[in-house]
Design a protein around this motif. Structure first.
Motif, PDB file in Angstrom:
ATOM      1  N   TRP A 100     105.881 -38.860  16.157  1.00  0.00           N
ATOM      2  CA  TRP A 100     105.792 -39.030  17.613  1.00  0.00           C
ATOM      3  C   TRP A 100     107.066 -39.668  18.158  1.00  0.00           C
ATOM      4  O   TRP A 100     107.621 -39.211  19.166  1.00  0.00           O
ATOM      5  CB  TRP A 100     104.581 -39.894  17.953  1.00  0.00           C
ATOM      6  CG  TRP A 100     104.505 -40.285  19.392  1.00  0.00           C
ATOM      7  CD1 TRP A 100     103.963 -39.574  20.417  1.00  0.00           C
ATOM      8  CD2 TRP A 100     105.011 -41.507  19.969  1.00  0.00           C
ATOM      9  NE1 TRP A 100     104.090 -40.265  21.597  1.00  0.00           N
ATOM     10  CE2 TRP A 100     104.739 -41.446  21.358  1.00  0.00           C
ATOM     11  CE3 TRP A 100     105.661 -42.620  19.450  1.00  0.00           C
ATOM     12  CZ2 TRP A 100     105.094 -42.474  22.227  1.00  0.00           C
ATOM     13  CZ3 TRP A 100     106.027 -43.641  20.320  1.00  0.00           C
ATOM     14  CH2 TRP A 100     105.739 -43.563  21.682  1.00  0.00           C
ATOM     15  N   LEU A 101     107.553 -40.726  17.505  1.00  0.00           N
ATOM     16  CA  LEU A 101     108.732 -41.433  17.990  1.00  0.00           C
ATOM     17  C   LEU A 101     109.964 -40.541  17.930  1.00  0.00           C
ATOM     18  O   LEU A 101     110.766 -40.507  18.883  1.00  0.00           O
ATOM     19  CB  LEU A 101     108.945 -42.703  17.159  1.00  0.00           C
ATOM     20  CG  LEU A 101     110.068 -43.638  17.607  1.00  0.00           C
ATOM     21  CD1 LEU A 101     109.840 -44.132  19.031  1.00  0.00           C
ATOM     22  CD2 LEU A 101     110.188 -44.829  16.651  1.00  0.00           C
ATOM     23  N   ARG A 104     109.671 -37.913  20.713  1.00  0.00           N
ATOM     24  CA  ARG A 104     109.899 -38.491  22.036  1.00  0.00           C
ATOM     25  C   ARG A 104     111.385 -38.714  22.295  1.00  0.00           C
ATOM     26  O   ARG A 104     111.828 -38.735  23.443  1.00  0.00           O
ATOM     27  CB  ARG A 104     109.147 -39.811  22.170  1.00  0.00           C
ATOM     28  CG  ARG A 104     107.662 -39.687  22.277  1.00  0.00           C
ATOM     29  CD  ARG A 104     107.220 -39.309  23.705  1.00  0.00           C
ATOM     30  NE  ARG A 104     107.306 -40.461  24.590  1.00  0.00           N
ATOM     31  CZ  ARG A 104     108.157 -40.616  25.592  1.00  0.00           C
ATOM     32  NH1 ARG A 104     109.046 -39.674  25.849  1.00  0.00           N
ATOM     33  NH2 ARG A 104     108.141 -41.688  26.353  1.00  0.00           N
ATOM     34  N   ALA A 105     112.159 -38.874  21.238  1.00  0.00           N
ATOM     35  CA  ALA A 105     113.605 -39.051  21.382  1.00  0.00           C
ATOM     36  C   ALA A 105     114.356 -37.725  21.338  1.00  0.00           C
ATOM     37  O   ALA A 105     115.591 -37.705  21.416  1.00  0.00           O
ATOM     38  CB  ALA A 105     114.133 -39.968  20.279  1.00  0.00           C
ATOM     39  N   GLY A 194     115.905 -42.814  23.378  1.00  0.00           N
ATOM     40  CA  GLY A 194     114.477 -42.621  23.165  1.00  0.00           C
ATOM     41  C   GLY A 194     113.649 -43.597  23.960  1.00  0.00           C
ATOM     42  O   GLY A 194     114.176 -44.337  24.797  1.00  0.00           O
ATOM     43  N   PRO A 195     112.364 -43.624  23.698  1.00  0.00           N
ATOM     44  CA  PRO A 195     111.456 -44.485  24.450  1.00  0.00           C
ATOM     45  C   PRO A 195     111.698 -45.958  24.169  1.00  0.00           C
ATOM     46  O   PRO A 195     112.210 -46.332  23.108  1.00  0.00           O
ATOM     47  CB  PRO A 195     110.072 -44.052  23.967  1.00  0.00           C
ATOM     48  CG  PRO A 195     110.303 -43.494  22.609  1.00  0.00           C
ATOM     49  CD  PRO A 195     111.655 -42.847  22.672  1.00  0.00           C
ATOM     50  N   GLU A 199     106.781 -48.729  24.320  1.00  0.00           N
ATOM     51  CA  GLU A 199     106.000 -47.495  24.195  1.00  0.00           C
ATOM     52  C   GLU A 199     105.498 -47.304  22.774  1.00  0.00           C
ATOM     53  O   GLU A 199     104.400 -46.798  22.553  1.00  0.00           O
ATOM     54  CB  GLU A 199     106.829 -46.290  24.638  1.00  0.00           C
ATOM     55  CG  GLU A 199     107.046 -46.175  26.129  1.00  0.00           C
ATOM     56  CD  GLU A 199     107.574 -44.807  26.512  1.00  0.00           C
ATOM     57  OE1 GLU A 199     106.954 -43.779  26.141  1.00  0.00           O
ATOM     58  OE2 GLU A 199     108.636 -44.767  27.170  1.00  0.00           O
ATOM     59  N   ARG A 203     101.623 -46.976  21.692  1.00  0.00           N
ATOM     60  CA  ARG A 203     101.119 -45.869  20.878  1.00  0.00           C
ATOM     61  C   ARG A 203     100.540 -46.387  19.567  1.00  0.00           C
ATOM     62  O   ARG A 203      99.495 -45.923  19.112  1.00  0.00           O
ATOM     63  CB  ARG A 203     102.254 -44.895  20.601  1.00  0.00           C
ATOM     64  CG  ARG A 203     101.852 -43.674  19.777  1.00  0.00           C
ATOM     65  CD  ARG A 203     101.001 -42.735  20.584  1.00  0.00           C
ATOM     66  NE  ARG A 203     100.822 -41.466  19.894  1.00  0.00           N
ATOM     67  CZ  ARG A 203     100.475 -40.335  20.492  1.00  0.00           C
ATOM     68  NH1 ARG A 203     100.249 -40.319  21.797  1.00  0.00           N
ATOM     69  NH2 ARG A 203     100.336 -39.235  19.801  1.00  0.00           N
ATOM     70  N   ARG A 272      99.329 -37.277  30.116  1.00  0.00           N
ATOM     71  CA  ARG A 272     100.424 -36.376  29.731  1.00  0.00           C
ATOM     72  C   ARG A 272     100.744 -35.376  30.828  1.00  0.00           C
ATOM     73  O   ARG A 272     101.900 -35.037  31.047  1.00  0.00           O
ATOM     74  CB  ARG A 272     100.063 -35.625  28.457  1.00  0.00           C
ATOM     75  CG  ARG A 272     100.107 -36.453  27.206  1.00  0.00           C
ATOM     76  CD  ARG A 272      99.812 -35.584  26.006  1.00  0.00           C
ATOM     77  NE  ARG A 272      99.991 -36.310  24.768  1.00  0.00           N
ATOM     78  CZ  ARG A 272      99.814 -35.775  23.575  1.00  0.00           C
ATOM     79  NH1 ARG A 272      99.464 -34.501  23.475  1.00  0.00           N
ATOM     80  NH2 ARG A 272      99.990 -36.490  22.485  1.00  0.00           N
ATOM     81  N   ARG A 278      99.041 -42.914  34.546  1.00  0.00           N
ATOM     82  CA  ARG A 278      99.675 -43.594  33.421  1.00  0.00           C
ATOM     83  C   ARG A 278      99.249 -45.058  33.352  1.00  0.00           C
ATOM     84  O   ARG A 278      98.987 -45.588  32.257  1.00  0.00           O
ATOM     85  CB  ARG A 278     101.193 -43.497  33.558  1.00  0.00           C
ATOM     86  CG  ARG A 278     101.999 -44.339  32.576  1.00  0.00           C
ATOM     87  CD  ARG A 278     101.755 -43.943  31.148  1.00  0.00           C
ATOM     88  NE  ARG A 278     102.107 -42.558  30.890  1.00  0.00           N
ATOM     89  CZ  ARG A 278     101.925 -41.940  29.732  1.00  0.00           C
ATOM     90  NH1 ARG A 278     101.359 -42.595  28.727  1.00  0.00           N
ATOM     91  NH2 ARG A 278     102.270 -40.677  29.573  1.00  0.00           N
TER      92      ARG A 278
END
Length: 368
Positions: A100-101, A104-105, A194-195, A199, A203, A272, A278
């Motif tokens: 996921w990380l 997201r980046a 990235g996030p 975040e 998550r 999403r 959010r």
């Protein structure tokens, strides 16, 4: 979670995503049944893990274009619930978080076993990283996905090879690896903006909440079985009022935990496609982690009360579940941290009742 004991005839949740989650949960349960080995402390269940990798279940909810298997958040939560319920020794959550990380980046998930780091490292020059991070199951990793800080704060996400630094191995109370990776001017194999690390904590809190709910359900199921077959003074334990009280307490907590996780998964899935909710999704995740972390202690204590001294034996399966509850409850924020964030949200606004009572997403695009 869906697919883990809910009666379809009365399940209020509908839609194809829940059908997929049911199928994933059933498939994972079958894999566990076919891979009954119990690894030694610090080792992963290789047969089960290979099965999860072969089916792509180790990267559920990671887009295919990033190297994942697609799927949705409800499928990931269902898989984690079943794995935790059965006390499986696999880094499913940590692998999913790493994927996921990276996604997201805008990075592809590296080949082999990629795991997420908690904490962050400093970037001293382009792609040169220094610092110490904790990597659950790190001794088994091929790559580590790690948040990066620069001089001015969060600076993105990097991927480093497991051999790029020095490892200090350690185990948590459940006997699962909580290893430290020390990087000293190590070179990243991939790097992108990235996030924010917040975040990742958010998550991670949702992922751990799903695992806590599954493990708590495992403790309840084990306690019900034990109380039904174990006798005291010629009567089954389940016939004693004190034992009934412990079982009822666990059942109530497990119900709260599963409901909180279901709400958080639904809220996060809705956010999403609708960024307007959010804030509500963040609140739902905070509530899920606060409820499951608090409930973990209650369920573990009551489970050991029902089992008596037997449950403390290393050979007994109960300890595989309760020790995970004790460990996971503190990771990605304990109940106090998330309760504080809920309180801050309530005190910062003027719509207190709105914060407490809604809106709660019920279906894609709807709220009540």
């Amino acid at each position: 979670m869906t697919g883990t004991g809910t009666d379809p005839a009365v399940d209020p949740r509908r839609g194809s995503e829940h059908d997929v989650a049911d199928e994933v949960a059933a498939a994972v349960a079958d894999m566990i049944t076919r891979a009954p080995a119990r690894p030694v402390e610090g080792e992963l269940d290789r047969q089960l893990w290979d099965g999860l990798v072969d089916t792509g279940f180790h990267l559920l909810d990671v887009p295919e274009e990033a190297g994942g298997s697609g799927g949705d958040l409800s499928a990931l939560a269902a898989a984690l619930d079943v794995l935790a319920h059965r006390g499986a020794a696999v880094p499913a959550a940590e692998s999913a978080l790493a994927g996921w990380l990276a996604a997201r980046a805008g990075l592809r998930v590296p080949a082999g076993l990629a795991l997420v780091a908690t904490g962050a490292v400093r970037e001293r020059g382009p792609g040169r990283l220094s610092g110490t991070v904790t990597v659950p199951w790190g001794r088994h990793a091929d790559h580590v996905v790690v948040p990066v800080f620069g001089e001015d704060g969060p600076a993105g996400v990097a991927v480093v090879a497991a051999g790029a630094g020095r490892w200090h191995t350690a185990l948590d109370v459940a006997g699962e690896p909580r290893d430290e990776l020390v990087l000293a001017d190590a070179r990243a194999t991939d790097r992108a903006s990235g996030p924010d690390p917040d975040e990742l904590e958010r998550r991670g809190a949702l992922v751990r909440a799903a695992q806590l709910a599954g493990a708590a359900r495992g403790v309840l199921d084990a306690s019900v079985r034990h109380a039904g077959v174990r006798e005291q003074f010629g009567r089954p334990l389940a016939a004693f009022q004190a034992v009934k009280h412990h079982l009822a307490t666990m059942a109530g907590e497990v119900g709260l935990m599963r409901s909180a996780v279901d709400s958080a998964v639904l809220a996060e899935s809705t956010a999403r496609t609708d960024p307007g909710v959010r804030a509500e999704a963040t609140l739902a995740i905070a509530a899920a982690k606060a409820v499951t972390s608090a409930g973990a202690g209650v369920v573990a204590a009551a489970g050991h009360q029902v089992h008596g001294a037997l449950g403390y034996a290393r050979e007994h399966d109960l300890g595989r579940l309760t020790t995970r509850l004790w460990s996971w409850r503190d990771e990605f924020g304990d109940e106090g941290r998330w309760q504080d964030r809920i309180a801050a949200r309530a005190l910062a606004g003027t719509r207190l009742w709105h914060t407490i009572a809604g809106p709660v997403p019920t279906r894609q695009g709807e709220a009540r």
